[in-house]
Every structure is written in C-alpha cells, then in structure tokens.
Design an enzyme around this catalytic site. Structure first.
Site, mmCIF file in Angstrom:
data_model
loop_
_atom_site.group_PDB
_atom_site.id
_atom_site.type_symbol
_atom_site.label_atom_id
_atom_site.label_comp_id
_atom_site.label_asym_id
_atom_site.label_seq_id
_atom_site.Cartn_x
_atom_site.Cartn_y
_atom_site.Cartn_z
ATOM 1 N N ARG A 1 0.846 -1.207 0.000
ATOM 2 C CA ARG A 1 0.000 0.000 0.000
ATOM 3 C C ARG A 1 0.882 1.258 0.000
ATOM 4 N NH1 ARG A 1 -5.711 -0.171 -0.691
ATOM 5 N NH2 ARG A 1 -5.877 1.678 0.616
ATOM 6 N N HIS B 1 -4.622 -2.092 -8.012
ATOM 7 C CA HIS B 1 -5.380 -2.410 -6.796
ATOM 8 C C HIS B 1 -4.395 -3.053 -5.829
ATOM 9 C CE1 HIS B 1 -8.237 -4.202 -4.023
ATOM 10 N NE2 HIS B 1 -7.501 -5.293 -4.114
ATOM 11 N N ARG C 1 0.759 5.193 -8.005
ATOM 12 C CA ARG C 1 -0.413 5.953 -8.449
ATOM 13 C C ARG C 1 -0.058 7.404 -8.728
ATOM 14 N NH1 ARG C 1 -4.765 3.309 -4.166
ATOM 15 N NH2 ARG C 1 -5.550 1.659 -5.535
ATOM 16 N N ASN D 1 -6.303 4.721 -11.414
ATOM 17 C CA ASN D 1 -5.187 4.693 -10.453
ATOM 18 C C ASN D 1 -4.301 3.454 -10.582
ATOM 19 O OD1 ASN D 1 -6.972 2.918 -9.306
ATOM 20 N ND2 ASN D 1 -7.275 4.073 -7.423
#
Ligand code: IDP
Ligand code: MG
Length: 167
Positions: free
Chosen positions: A91, A125, A108, A122
């Site tokens: 992340r 995932h 991103r 973006n």
C-alpha cells in the site's frame, strides 16, 4: 512482524499503457516475494464480487466498467506478494486512492490520473487489510496457482472437462 500475502491487480489502464514492467520494478523495492501471477479477463461477476463493499457508492457502475476493461483493454495482471507486513508495504509504494493526492513518487502518483468524467484511473489495486487480502486471494486464485500458501487448503476431487491443444 506477521507473514502476510496481498493481492495486487495491474488494472486495465496500467495494461493499456504497458506499465507492467514499471510497476513490478516499483514493487520489487518492497523486498517481498512474488508467489502467484496471471493475466485475467475480468467478468462482471468477478468485478462485482471483488468490489462488493463499494456497491452503494455513486461511482460503482463506472468502477465495474473500468476494472472489466471497458475503457481500456479487457485484461488485468493479478499478482500475489508475500512477506512480513506485505499489505502495508505494498500500500505504501502504491500510494493514495486518489492519484492526484498520491505521493508523486508512488505508483499511483507517477502513473495515475482522473479522467474528465471523474474516473480514478489509479493503475493498481492493492489489498487493504488481512481480512480483505484473504478474501481477495481466495477469489482470484486457486491454491495450486500459488507457489506458497498461507491459508489452509484441502484436496478435493473436481470432475471437469479438460481441454488439450490439438496436435
Ligand atoms: P483503494 O483502491 O485505494 O483501496 P477503495 O476505497 O477501496 O480504494 O476504492 C476502490 C477503487 O474504487 C479505487 O481504487 C478507485 O479505482 C475507485 N474509487 C474509489 N474512490 C473513488 C472516487 O471517489 N471516485 C472514483 N473512483 C473511486
Ligand atoms: Mg480498497
């Protein structure tokens, strides 16, 4: 430190822009190991199941079209990474949901955009937490498609038609 697995999808905008190499290079900086990988044509059923928690959002129908490749190409690259704190590490390099607010050096931030219609393109995932990563990995992969599994498995006989290449 907890050993985790996390699902990454290179979304259709990332595929259309031939960003798979760039993204995998960025993800390598995490030091996590890649334990599964496949190119998938996303059906409506898979898309709606994957994003079921967002079905009440106003952007849901566009999000489903986006992940199915209606705006780009009809394929995504699904990857499973494994290692200590894999979810948070991925992340972090992926960056914030809104590509305009994401760190400029994040995936991103570098490669994402918002279209004038308001679709967040973006690029990737990444699973949000352990509950979601388990749900998502079990949705996208069969155990035998992963070289390492951290969730319990059982062997079952499945009767199905097998296809072979014609000689
Ligand atoms: P995440 O991908 O960073 O975990 P989520 O809130 O789980 O963010 O949203 C899933 C996906 O839905 C996002 O990656 C993005 O493609 C889309 N999305 C989220 N919020 C918006 C929005 O406000 N407008 C348009 N699309 C959005
Ligand atoms: Mg999410």
């Amino acid at each position: 430190m907890t050993k985790q697995q996390t699902l990454v999808l290179i979304k259709p905008d990332g595929m259309a822009k031939f960003l798979t190499g760039n993204i995998i290079t960025e993800l390598a900086d995490t030091g996590l190991i890649l334990v599964g990988s496949k190119v998938v044509q996303v059906t409506r059923e898979l898309a709606e199941e994957h994003y079921q928690h967002l079905r009440d959002e106003k952007f849901f129908s566009e999000l489903i079209d986006y992940i199915m490749g209606e705006f780009h190409v009809k394929r995504v690259l699904a990857l499973v990474y494994q290692g200590d704190n894999a979810i948070e590490k991925v992340r972090h390099v992926v960056g914030s949901t809104d590509p305009e607010k994401a760190e400029p050096t994040s995936i991103r931030g570098k490669f994402g955009r918002i279209t004038k219609e308001g679709v967040f393109e973006n690029v990737v995932h990444a699973s949000e937490n352990e509950k979601e990563s388990e749900r998502e990995i079990k949705l996208w992969f069969r155990p035998k498609e992963l070289v390492r599994t951290i969730f319990p498995t059982e062997s079952k006989e499945v009767k199905k038609v097998e296809y072979f290449w014609k000689s």
